[in-house]
Scaffold this motif. Structure first.
Motif, PDB file in Angstrom:
ATOM      1  N   ARG A  47       0.816  -1.203   0.000  1.00  0.00           N
ATOM      2  CA  ARG A  47       0.000   0.000   0.000  1.00  0.00           C
ATOM      3  C   ARG A  47       0.859   1.268   0.000  1.00  0.00           C
ATOM      4  O   ARG A  47       1.685   1.483   0.882  1.00  0.00           O
ATOM      5  N   GLY A  48       0.669   2.106  -1.019  1.00  0.00           N
ATOM      6  CA  GLY A  48       1.341   3.399  -1.048  1.00  0.00           C
ATOM      7  C   GLY A  48       2.759   3.384  -1.573  1.00  0.00           C
ATOM      8  O   GLY A  48       3.398   4.437  -1.632  1.00  0.00           O
ATOM      9  N   LEU A  49       3.292   2.225  -1.958  1.00  0.00           N
ATOM     10  CA  LEU A  49       4.655   2.161  -2.455  1.00  0.00           C
ATOM     11  C   LEU A  49       4.695   2.408  -3.965  1.00  0.00           C
ATOM     12  O   LEU A  49       3.783   2.021  -4.696  1.00  0.00           O
TER      13      LEU A  49
ATOM     14  N   GLU B 200       9.101   1.345  -8.099  1.00  0.00           N
ATOM     15  CA  GLU B 200      10.524   1.165  -7.783  1.00  0.00           C
ATOM     16  C   GLU B 200      10.705   0.609  -6.377  1.00  0.00           C
ATOM     17  O   GLU B 200      11.516  -0.297  -6.152  1.00  0.00           O
ATOM     18  N   GLN B 201       9.939   1.124  -5.425  1.00  0.00           N
ATOM     19  CA  GLN B 201      10.053   0.657  -4.050  1.00  0.00           C
ATOM     20  C   GLN B 201       9.600  -0.797  -3.926  1.00  0.00           C
ATOM     21  O   GLN B 201      10.215  -1.592  -3.203  1.00  0.00           O
ATOM     22  N   ARG B 202       8.535  -1.169  -4.645  1.00  0.00           N
ATOM     23  CA  ARG B 202       8.081  -2.557  -4.616  1.00  0.00           C
ATOM     24  C   ARG B 202       9.154  -3.502  -5.138  1.00  0.00           C
ATOM     25  O   ARG B 202       9.419  -4.565  -4.557  1.00  0.00           O
ATOM     26  N   MET B 203       9.786  -3.104  -6.240  1.00  0.00           N
ATOM     27  CA  MET B 203      10.814  -3.950  -6.844  1.00  0.00           C
ATOM     28  C   MET B 203      12.030  -4.068  -5.935  1.00  0.00           C
ATOM     29  O   MET B 203      12.591  -5.160  -5.769  1.00  0.00           O
ATOM     30  N   MET B 204      12.421  -2.959  -5.321  1.00  0.00           N
ATOM     31  CA  MET B 204      13.587  -2.991  -4.432  1.00  0.00           C
ATOM     32  C   MET B 204      13.291  -3.832  -3.199  1.00  0.00           C
ATOM     33  O   MET B 204      14.148  -4.602  -2.747  1.00  0.00           O
TER      34      MET B 204
END
Length: 413
Positions: free
Chosen positions: A6-8, A11-15
């Protein structure tokens, strides 16, 4: 608890996914199989270089280093939140490894903001070329550490480490202790008093100090109760000569270091959260497979209540860390208060989480080779990292009520 995106950003999800895979496939198996290495009294023999090399392959060792110098530059609009996401994942595998890496991230932010271009080129090149190269931030001294966290702007709180200008060099004498990466870093940011006639906030400067500088001695590795895969060190400076251009910030170094300290509080809370998540995940698995009294543990009401309590505390910590990270990224007026709230709240709530984990594992919780007691020890360290809980509360009050809060040292004005 199921991982929610939620809210990511994408790029943040992949990292996060990449870090989670690294932890599950590399870090956790190493820690579980080689639990004895934590207790080796040879600091160089604890965490193998291969772990840092694999962290380098997925791009998490040089976060915050500008792309121009070969690093992984993050979106400035949510850099601190990304730091927190990655720190939590790495600490879920081992908080000591997380400590090693995040010092590189935070000191890189200082270098890119204050170091002259030629020194950025030199040191960022070394950092990106050598997976084992570490950075360290040297503020804490044997006496008066809490004074620098408030800080008290009174003469008694001034740095005992002194730097005196001498021709084309600065000569530094003093001592630093409890320094993360202090035993094996290749480059140090050192804080020293350069003007004893003024308050600490006006008279403290920071310097870049390479490891091979004459007069610098790595006195020892501090043997800690937890986070033992990061080698905490003590440093001594005896007539150590530093070139003039290695001065980072003169006079206002503590004020300018806010770009290190604020993200640092968020990252500390996030690392703490990672330890709590590891304790929760392993406890949830244990109570759903271990049989006591003719039924799996989770079917006992007392166990179920504790597990729910652990999950609730973790959710509360994550929410506050996220809120504080957003405030720091936005340079919001309440950022100082929130980042200290996140740090102190996480340290105390996660301590309760790891205590539940220990107790729900029964006798196994106290066994070194089972690994739960390690999480308990690691969790206890955060009560004292980046300021004690009480000092953090003083900072919260000072941030919220700057005109009326107590001075806490020296005469009332």
């Amino acid at each position: 608890m199921e991982m929610i995106d939620r809210g990511l950003s994408e790029e943040q999800r992949m990292m996060r996914a990449s870090c989670r895979a690294f932890v599950d496939k590399v870090v956790t198996p190493f820690i579980r199989q080689h639990w004895q290495r934590e207790w080796l009294m040879d600091p160089d023999a604890r965490l193998p270089r291969e772990i840092l090399e694999q962290a380098d392959r997925i791009g998490i060792r040089t976060l915050g280093v500008p792309e121009a110098f070969g690093g992984v530059q993050l979106d400035p609009a949510n850099e601190v939140r990304t730091f927190a996401i990655i720190a939590e994942e790495i600490a879920r595998g081992d908080s000591g490894l997380a400590d090693k890496l995040v010092q590189n991230w935070k000191v890189s932010v200082l270098l890119r903001n204050f170091a002259p271009r030629h020194l950025q080129e030199k040191w960022f090149a070394q950092l990106t070329a050598d997976p084992g190269f570490l950075l360290a931030h040297c503020l804490t001294e044997p006496r008066g550490a809490s004074d620098r966290w408030l800080p008290y702007n009174v003469p008694e709180a001034a740095m005992h480490t002194r730097a005196v200008e001498a021709g084309d060099h600065w000569v530094i004498n003093g001592r630093k202790q409890f320094i993360s990466n202090g035993y094996d870093a290749g480059l140090f940011v050192v804080y020293a008093n350069t003007n004893p006639k003024v308050g600490m906030l006006q008279g403290t400067s920071s310097f870049l100090v390479p490891r091979d500088t004459p007069g610098l001695t790595i006195a020892r590795c501090n043997e800690t109760i937890g986070c033992r895969f990061m080698n905490n060190g003590e440093l001594v400076f005896e007539d150590m000569r530093v070139p003039k251009d290695h001065l980072l910030v003169q006079g206002d170094a503590l004020g300018k270091a806010g770009i290190y300290f604020r993200p640092g509080k968020i990252i500390q809370a996030a690392k703490n959260l990672g330890v709590g998540m590891a304790a929760y995940e392993r406890t949830a698995e244990y109570v759903q497979s271990y049989v006591q009294g003719g039924r799996i543990l989770i079917k006992h009401q007392a166990v179920a209540l504790r597990l729910a309590d652990m999950a609730t505390r973790l959710a509360a910590v994550r929410s506050l860390v996220r809120e504080a990270a957003v405030a720091v990224d936005a340079n919001a007026p309440d950022a100082d208060a929130l980042c200290n709230m996140a740090k102190v709240f996480a340290s105390e709530e996660i301590m309760k989480v790891v205590q539940h984990a220990m107790e729900l594992h029964g006798g196994n919780g106290a066994m070194l080779d089972f690994g739960i007691e390690k999480l308990f020890r690691d969790g206890s360290i955060f009560l004292h990292m980046d300021a004690t809980a009480d000092i953090s509360r003083f900072k919260i009050v000072k941030a919220m009520f700057p005109r009326t809060a107590g001075a806490y040292a020296g005469p009332e004005s």
